[in-house]
Scaffold this active site. Structure first.
Site, PDB file in Angstrom:
ATOM      1  N   LYS A  43       0.866  -1.300  -0.025  1.00 57.20           N
ATOM      2  CA  LYS A  43      -0.166   0.057  -0.006  1.00 57.20           C
ATOM      3  C   LYS A  43       0.867   1.237   0.024  1.00 57.20           C
ATOM      4  CE  LYS A  43      -2.145  -1.010   3.821  1.00 57.20           C
ATOM      5  NZ  LYS A  43      -1.469  -2.481   3.990  1.00 57.20           N
ATOM      6  N   SER A 110      -7.363  -1.344   6.852  1.00 55.44           N
ATOM      7  CA  SER A 110      -8.877  -1.330   6.987  1.00 55.44           C
ATOM      8  C   SER A 110      -9.682  -2.573   6.427  1.00 55.44           C
ATOM      9  CB  SER A 110      -9.669  -0.202   5.656  1.00 55.44           C
ATOM     10  OG  SER A 110      -8.816  -0.110   4.572  1.00 55.44           O
TER      11      SER A 110
HETATM   12  P1  ADP Z   1       2.276  -1.978   3.111  1.00 55.03           P
HETATM   13  O1  ADP Z   1       2.217  -0.288   3.144  1.00 55.03           O
HETATM   14  O2  ADP Z   1       0.854  -2.557   2.741  1.00 55.03           O
HETATM   15  O3  ADP Z   1       2.276  -2.187   4.551  1.00 55.03           O
HETATM   16  P2  ADP Z   1       4.797  -1.723   1.987  1.00 55.03           P
HETATM   17  O4  ADP Z   1       4.502  -0.847   0.973  1.00 55.03           O
HETATM   18  O5  ADP Z   1       5.492  -0.948   3.235  1.00 55.03           O
HETATM   19  O6  ADP Z   1       3.439  -2.390   2.458  1.00 55.03           O
HETATM   20  O7  ADP Z   1       5.698  -2.974   1.861  1.00 55.03           O
HETATM   21  C1  ADP Z   1       5.504  -3.601   0.503  1.00 55.03           C
HETATM   22  C2  ADP Z   1       6.699  -4.344   0.067  1.00 55.03           C
HETATM   23  O8  ADP Z   1       6.372  -4.925  -0.975  1.00 55.03           O
HETATM   24  C3  ADP Z   1       7.886  -3.355  -0.501  1.00 55.03           C
HETATM   25  O9  ADP Z   1       8.955  -3.959   0.221  1.00 55.03           O
HETATM   26  C4  ADP Z   1       7.749  -3.295  -1.821  1.00 55.03           C
HETATM   27  O10 ADP Z   1       8.955  -3.083  -2.468  1.00 55.03           O
HETATM   28  C5  ADP Z   1       7.342  -4.687  -2.205  1.00 55.03           C
HETATM   29  N1  ADP Z   1       6.661  -5.067  -3.574  1.00 55.03           N
HETATM   30  C6  ADP Z   1       7.063  -6.125  -4.455  1.00 55.03           C
HETATM   31  N2  ADP Z   1       6.001  -5.919  -5.330  1.00 55.03           N
HETATM   32  C7  ADP Z   1       5.398  -4.905  -5.330  1.00 55.03           C
HETATM   33  C8  ADP Z   1       4.438  -4.251  -6.032  1.00 55.03           C
HETATM   34  N3  ADP Z   1       3.994  -4.845  -7.223  1.00 55.03           N
HETATM   35  N4  ADP Z   1       3.548  -3.153  -5.496  1.00 55.03           N
HETATM   36  C9  ADP Z   1       3.876  -2.665  -4.213  1.00 55.03           C
HETATM   37  N5  ADP Z   1       4.964  -3.322  -3.541  1.00 55.03           N
HETATM   38  C10 ADP Z   1       5.679  -4.399  -3.864  1.00 55.03           C
END
Ligand code: ADP
Length: 197
Positions: A43, A110
């Site tokens: 996200k 959410s």
């Molecule tokens: P959240 O905010 O949902 O907790 P984060 O954005 O902090 O998740 O972390 C997501 C992780 O997944 C990051 O390390 C990101 O680089 C990795 N990732 C791999 N592929 C994707 C993608 N298609 N979109 C978003 N994040 C990705």
């Protein structure tokens, strides 16, 4: 003849223009882009990139992020009631910003459908994005080390482990961050919101 509409109307102008056959322009219309998904699904990563694309056009845009918000209000709990109140509060804030022409990008786990629906009902133009990745993949990523701690019993009520996540049945946008690159997921969202920005 060019249609003139209120930038954020109550629907009256739009209905009238439709009656007389004008195409209603949605350009520069504010909206709430609501990213929901498990912790580690992507996200914040996606929200940051979408934000950059919108901000570069000089449009008013605000990011609301679950981790940041909870950082400011650390007493916000994780029971269903606490989560629902948190989402409704944030959703209210998002709806007020939207009403005043600010594009809102909200990234919150959410987990409950009903709370997301509550926010949808408050907003004028609510775009729900399911940022999807399996629990297995989110745990493998474990960006913040939280899954490990939840598995060890150090964190209770952790979404996906000992707390539910109700995935949207019919999100406006679905992105699968296990199959797509970050840029592919971002493009999918930008293609959808291009009609507004
Ligand atoms: P959240 O905010 O949902 O907790 P984060 O954005 O902090 O998740 O972390 C997501 C992780 O997944 C990051 O390390 C990101 O680089 C990795 N990732 C791999 N592929 C994707 C993608 N298609 N979109 C978003 N994040 C990705």
């Amino acid at each position: 003849m060019e249609a003139v509409i209120a930038t954020h109307g109550d629907g009256v102008w739009e209905d009238w223009l439709l009656v007389i056959g004008e195409e209603v322009s949605t350009k520069n219309k504010a909206f709430v882009l609501w990213l929901t998904g498990l912790s580690g699904s992507g996200k914040s990563t996606i929200a940051d990139k979408v934000y950059d694309h919108i901000a570069v056009n000089g449009q008013k845009v605000e990011k609301l992020d679950g981790d940041v918000m909870r950082g400011f209000f650390p007493s916000t709990g994780f029971t269903k009631q606490a989560r629902d109140e948190h989402i409704k509060r944030v959703g209210f804030m998002a709806s007020r910003l939207e009403k005043h022409g600010v594009i809102v990008i909200a990234s919150f786990i959410s987990p409950y459908k009903e709370a997301r629906q509550f926010v949808r009902d408050m907003c004028g133009n609510f775009i729900e994005v399911h940022i999807s990745a399996s629990l297995l993949e989110c745990e493998r990523r474990d960006v913040k080390g939280l899954y490990k701690r939840a598995r060890a019993g150090e964190i209770k009520n952790f979404t996906g482990i000992d707390d539910p996540y109700e995935a949207p049945d019919n999100p406006d946008i679905f992105v699968d961050t296990e199959k797509e690159t970050v840029d592919e997921s971002v493009s999918k969202i930008l293609n959808h919101i291009r009609q507004y920005i």
